[in-house]
Design an enzyme around this catalytic site. Structure first.
Site, short mmCIF file in Angstrom:
data_model
loop_
_atom_site.label_atom_id
_atom_site.label_comp_id
_atom_site.label_asym_id
_atom_site.label_seq_id
_atom_site.Cartn_x
_atom_site.Cartn_y
_atom_site.Cartn_z
N LYS A 53 156.73 34.72 -9.71
CA LYS A 53 156.17 33.43 -10.17
C LYS A 53 154.81 33.14 -9.54
O LYS A 53 154.00 32.41 -10.11
CB LYS A 53 157.15 32.29 -9.85
CG LYS A 53 158.47 32.36 -10.64
CD LYS A 53 159.48 31.38 -10.09
CE LYS A 53 160.81 31.46 -10.84
NZ LYS A 53 161.86 30.65 -10.19
N VAL A 111 165.73 35.99 -5.75
CA VAL A 111 167.16 36.29 -5.61
C VAL A 111 167.46 37.79 -5.58
O VAL A 111 168.60 38.18 -5.34
CB VAL A 111 168.03 35.60 -6.69
CG1 VAL A 111 168.06 34.10 -6.51
CG2 VAL A 111 167.61 35.99 -8.09
N TYR A 136 162.16 26.87 -2.40
CA TYR A 136 162.92 25.85 -3.15
C TYR A 136 163.34 24.71 -2.24
O TYR A 136 162.53 24.23 -1.45
CB TYR A 136 164.15 26.48 -3.84
CG TYR A 136 163.81 27.74 -4.57
CD1 TYR A 136 163.05 27.70 -5.73
CD2 TYR A 136 164.21 28.98 -4.10
CE1 TYR A 136 162.71 28.84 -6.40
CE2 TYR A 136 163.88 30.14 -4.77
CZ TYR A 136 163.13 30.06 -5.92
OH TYR A 136 162.79 31.20 -6.58
N TYR A 181 159.22 36.03 -19.08
CA TYR A 181 159.75 35.55 -17.79
C TYR A 181 160.77 36.54 -17.22
O TYR A 181 160.71 36.90 -16.04
CB TYR A 181 160.37 34.17 -18.00
CG TYR A 181 161.11 33.64 -16.79
CD1 TYR A 181 160.42 33.13 -15.70
CD2 TYR A 181 162.51 33.68 -16.74
CE1 TYR A 181 161.10 32.66 -14.59
CE2 TYR A 181 163.19 33.21 -15.63
CZ TYR A 181 162.48 32.71 -14.56
OH TYR A 181 163.16 32.25 -13.44
N SER A 237 161.90 35.79 -8.34
CA SER A 237 161.00 34.62 -8.33
C SER A 237 159.69 34.85 -7.59
O SER A 237 158.78 34.03 -7.71
CB SER A 237 161.71 33.43 -7.71
OG SER A 237 162.61 32.90 -8.65
N1 GLN Z 1 165.24 35.57 -12.60
C1 GLN Z 1 165.85 34.59 -11.73
C2 GLN Z 1 166.32 33.42 -12.55
O1 GLN Z 1 165.67 33.08 -13.50
C3 GLN Z 1 164.85 34.18 -10.70
C4 GLN Z 1 165.42 33.18 -9.72
C5 GLN Z 1 165.03 33.42 -8.30
O2 GLN Z 1 164.63 34.50 -7.88
N2 GLN Z 1 165.24 32.42 -7.49
O3 GLN Z 1 167.32 32.83 -12.29
#
Ligand code: GLN
Length: 307
Positions: free
Chosen positions: A69, A260, A242, A190, A66
């Protein structure tokens, strides 16, 4: 701040963070990530005057997840524009887990913000409809300062194969009229950006640019424009961890973004970019050891934005 002091504090921060690895767990919902050694822990700092400091497993590669992003949002704001982006995604913290689908039905057709999965998939769709992934990858390499960054194909295939929830989110966005791109095209973009292999030094370089008003700390070249930075850093403060963003703001007090894969990128304005890596995660999906390292550094180096 004397260099010897930063090195010393960094080593102490690492040892402090190590005590919290056992409190976390590896992300297993992406099968390939469950193979990673839970005990990795590393950290890099790049200062806005171009000095670098490292400790622990800073050369170990992990997937950006993430954290990417923030880069896709910057790319979209620079190339497509805030006026278009914010007709598809909001600016408010969701207070929900990163992969939550619920508010898309109960609150708004539009994702709450671009840093949750739904928002990032909407942004990925906007980019994928206009640009090849390679063009985005060139930008990632530029801001990270390494032109050998590539997609980890195993993680990409694993995410794609296990991506039922993200697929559901994408179809709901499409049915809500938010996602105009083809679902598979948006998701492929993505999943690829989430699967980019990097180390803490790569992301500390990028974080240092964010801390340095968008200028590369070595060449002085403006790589990201200031209005874009204001948007992205504000969202990192309110939504970067988050549903753990509020507590992080109090305890650490730096714009940050977690993934993650175990990375957390953070920055102290006009001072330094930091990236930690520790794949053992708390319930929100944030690195347990990494979080503690950042809290330690914030206190010892006086980095909290309200200090
Ligand atoms: N690729 C992960 C997902 O889409 C990214 C989520 C994350 O890093 N929090 O679930």
């Amino acid at each position: 701040m004397k260099s010897s002091n930063i090195s010393e504090v960094l080593n102490d921060a690492l040892e402090h963070g190590r005590k919290y690895i056992s409190e976390g767990n590896i992300a297993t919902y992406i099968p390939e990530l469950s193979k990673v050694d839970k005990n990795f822990l590393g950290v890099s700092i790049v200062t806005t005057d171009g000095k670098e400091y490292h400790a622990g497993d800073w050369q170990q590669e992990f997937t950006m997840q993430s954290i990417s992003k923030t880069i896709s949002l910057i790319f979209a704001l620079e190339h497509i524009g805030a006026d278009v982006i914010f007709t598809k995604v909001g600016m408010e913290p969701s207070g929900d887990p990163f992969n939550s689908i619920v508010k898309l039905e109960t609150k708004s057709a539009m994702p709450s913000n671009p840093l949750i999965n739904a928002g990032a998939i909407a942004v990925a769709g906007l980019i994928a409809d206009r640009y090849e992934f390679e063009e985005f990858l060139r930008f990632v390499r530029l801001v990270c300062g390494r032109d050998t960054i590539v997609v980890d194909e195993n993680v990409y295939n694993s995410e794609n194969g296990a991506g039922k929830l993200n697929r559901s989110i994408a179809y709901l966005l499409q049915s809500n009229g938010v996602l105009e791109a083809d679902v598979e095209k948006a998701l492929s973009f993505y999943f690829k950006m989430c699967s980019l292999n990097i180390n803490t030094f790569d992301l500390a370089n990028y974080a240092a640019i964010l801390a340095n008003g968008g200028k590369d700390v070595r060449s002085g070249i403006q790589l990201i424009n200031k209005p874009v930075l204001q948007i992205v850093k504000s969202l990192m403060v309110t939504c970067g961890l988050y549903d753990g963003s509020g507590e992080f703001a109090i305890r650490v007090g730096m714009p940050a973004k977690s993934g993650v894969g175990g990375g957390i990128l953070a920055l102290a304005q006009n001072n330094m970019g930091i990236c930690v890596f520790g794949p053992a995660l708390d319930v929100h999906g944030n690195s347990t050891g990494g979080y503690q390292i950042l809290e330690y550094l914030s206190k010892e180096l006086d980095l909290h934005y309200f200090s």
